[in-house]
Scaffold this active site. Sequence first.
Site, PDB file in Angstrom:
ATOM      1  N   LYS A 134       4.664  25.366 -22.943  1.00 22.14           N
ATOM      2  CA  LYS A 134       4.662  26.829 -22.791  1.00 22.14           C
ATOM      3  C   LYS A 134       5.851  27.438 -23.529  1.00 22.14           C
ATOM      4  O   LYS A 134       6.680  28.144 -22.953  1.00 22.14           O
ATOM      5  CB  LYS A 134       4.660  27.212 -21.313  1.00 22.14           C
ATOM      6  CG  LYS A 134       3.453  26.650 -20.551  1.00 22.14           C
ATOM      7  CD  LYS A 134       3.493  27.006 -19.079  1.00 22.14           C
ATOM      8  CE  LYS A 134       2.289  26.446 -18.350  1.00 22.14           C
ATOM      9  NZ  LYS A 134       2.263  24.961 -18.273  1.00 22.14           N
TER      10      LYS A 134
ATOM     11  N   ARG B 287     -11.098  20.974 -10.490  1.00 24.07           N
ATOM     12  CA  ARG B 287     -11.187  20.230  -9.240  1.00 24.07           C
ATOM     13  C   ARG B 287     -12.630  19.784  -8.994  1.00 24.07           C
ATOM     14  O   ARG B 287     -13.504  20.610  -8.746  1.00 24.07           O
ATOM     15  CB  ARG B 287     -10.694  21.082  -8.062  1.00 24.07           C
ATOM     16  CG  ARG B 287      -9.188  21.322  -8.067  1.00 24.07           C
ATOM     17  CD  ARG B 287      -8.457  20.012  -7.894  1.00 24.07           C
ATOM     18  NE  ARG B 287      -7.015  20.115  -7.870  1.00 24.07           N
ATOM     19  CZ  ARG B 287      -6.227  19.988  -8.938  1.00 24.07           C
ATOM     20  NH1 ARG B 287      -6.758  19.796 -10.125  1.00 24.07           N
ATOM     21  NH2 ARG B 287      -4.925  20.039  -8.815  1.00 24.07           N
TER      22      ARG B 287
END
Length: 245
Positions: free
Chosen positions: A67, A184
């Site tokens: 980032k 997930r």
Amino acid sequence: MSALENPGERLIVALDFDGRDPARRLVDRLGGAVTFYKVGWQLFIGAGFAFVRELGERGKKVFLDLKVGDIDATVQAAVANMKEEVEFLTLQGTAATVRAARTGRADRARPRLLMVTALSSVDTADVRGVNEGPGLDIDDYAVASARAALDAGCDGLIASGSSVGRIRAGFPDREFVVVVPGIRPAGAGADDHKRTLAPMEATRDGADYLVVGRPIRNAPDPSATVARIVDDIARGAQMRPPAAG
């Protein structure tokens, strides 16, 4: 065969470990089933660029999730120093950040630059807490961030939850990569992610690559979990509408 044609190459496994030994053990255990790995700050601080280079020498692709965001000169210098074996590098900032990173990359093809539109640990309540206007929505925020990054020449985006579909719908005529964290599988907890998708949902909505960490790392049989995720990616790809044009 490209990654978008091969479901197995769409999966990026997050090596969120403190050092190289546990990371290496997982890479060894997964063998040829996984070709793409994410190295974030946790492992990068613990193992450095030497482990990134090791992954490259083993024929693995690396998503370096640092980032990068700073003043333009610093971003430019950081990307100029980036090694060729990095496939993806994340940015976090403004259009100026993208332009500085592109200048630092110069005429190299890699790393491909991906802007973080909104962290998967952030939701609408968080955005409203730091921005004026009670009607601001996390997906609106992500789309606005995406537009600024793409207009500045970014190669792709990091997007989560419902913003994945919104971003794909918002820019139907542009070619760019979408990488989705916070994936997930069925039965897995959300952990610290507020905006999650299952592998099939993310691929159906427009994800090119999916990042999965704890559900694989903590599984009794990581290889079996990888196989199930890849099957879900393949099903999601079949549900994805054809590209415009």
